[in-house]
Each structure stands twice: as C-alpha cells, then as structure tokens.
Design an enzyme around this catalytic site. Sequence first.
Site: not given
Length: 288
Positions: A49, A54, A83, A116
């Site tokens: 994931d 990120y 996401k 998200h």
Amino acid sequence: MYMENISDTLTLYNGAKIPGLGFGVWQISPLHTAKCVKMAIRAGYRNIDTAEGYMNEKGVGEGVRQAMDEYGLRREDIFVSTKLWNDNRGYDKAMKAFEVSLKKLGLEYLDLYLIHWPAVSRWHDDWREINRSTWRAFEELYRDGRIKAIGVSNFLAHHVQALTEDGDIKPMVNQIEYHPGFGQVKSAEYCQANGIVVEAWSPLGSGGVLKNGELNRIAKKYNKSAAQICIRWLLQKNIVPLPKSTHERYIMENADVFDFALSEEDMASIDRLPYCGGMMFDPDSARS
C-alpha cells in the site's frame, strides 16, 4: 474464521481478492522504499500500500518489479494500491493524477485505488459534489479495467453513506486509522455491515502503543511482541493491517502472527485500552 496464513485473502464484494495482511510505506523515504518493499515481498507479504502523498510510488513500483524478477512472481501475485491526494479531487484532476501514479509505479493496472481523504462540510459547502465528482472518475477507471477495485480512505460512516447514495458503485474498501487505543469502531462496523472491507493504517499506533503496559503483559503471555499482538487483534476483527517497518527483522516479525489466537478475554482487554499512541486524525475537523 481467522486467517491462518499470510497468503490468505478476504473477498471484496466484486469478487476480487485482497491479501489479509499488508505492508504500508507511509513515512518510508523514497530512497529506501524499493528495498523495503522487496524485503516485504520476500517475507511473504503480497499486499503493498502506498499513496500519491507519500512521494514514494516510484520506489514501490521498483521494489515490486525487482521482487517479481528475483522470486519468479507474476503481476497478479502482488496486490498494489495507491491513493489520490486532496489537491487532485474532481473528475478531471483525478483522471490525470491516476495516470501520473500509474506511470510512477510502472504498472499496467492498479489492484486498488483509494480517495485519500474525504472533502468535508467544515471546509467545503459542496463536499458531497466534490466527493461524487472524484468518485465518478474512479468508477470510470474501474469500468475500463484500469483498476481492479476502488475505495476510500479516512472516510467516516456518514461520508461512506453519502458517497454510496451519490455514486453508482459502492466503495469496496475503506482504509482508516485503527489500532489499540484508537479503534474507529463505528466506521468499521458500518463498513463491514455493508460489505466494505476495512484496512487499518498505522496499526501499531505509529509505534506509540507498543509501550503500553497491558499490551506488553498480553504479549508476554503469548510469547509474542506487542506489535504482533496489535496485528493479531486486527486480523481477528477481519480488518486488514498495514504495518510498516524499514528493518527486515521487524518486517518478518510482523508477518509471524498465524501460529496463535488471542482469547476473547484478551481481545476485550485490548478493546478497552485508552489512547496510548497514534495520530487520532478526525477528517471532519482536519484541514483536508
């Protein structure tokens, strides 16, 4: 029926299979992501994931491809999710952002794509329309076969309900913060009652819960670590944990949770723990 092996899966309502234990890469440096993903896959994880926010999607893709080459795996053996970040909400932006994420990952398709964070009423008068417009892009990508499953992240029960009412396709997954001391019970129970699989980000409370005395007492009883107890607690709730680590020892240890089961008494004891670590993000008040 509890998971008995790291290769066990949960079935999404559309028939897709999601591995019941995942590996998260939040806060892993882009420089180290590929190495950590490869270590996780070597340890048996098949659910990886990440997220646009990120900043390490490229490393995830590199790690996945390296593992496939070295361990003789096929693309369909590894479940990859990412996401959509808040800046790219809305149909047009979401469609473009998906292509960027897919290119960074270097993959032909996604197994799971998540919104998200929900747009919420505190910051957006038209929050339902924003979420609906974003979801319309997800639905189109899903129908076109570019994504095997679509879902949301950090949605509370009323956000999920609104999106279900406004959209054509119900979310298949909701990924929320869930760990001892901060179990989002209402949201998880609502989702599970409606056939939506729940994933847990920060299942170790960002490491904070691992110092809790009661959790360590239970861990000693089973000859396990506090982290393993957190993960097992979630597995027995049919919630998919996404533990993160950059150390091979802990990556392997976090996967060694299938040779014991917590008693009902110990499950209840963990349920009662007060806040002892984690973020405790509230999407209805957080600036998102």
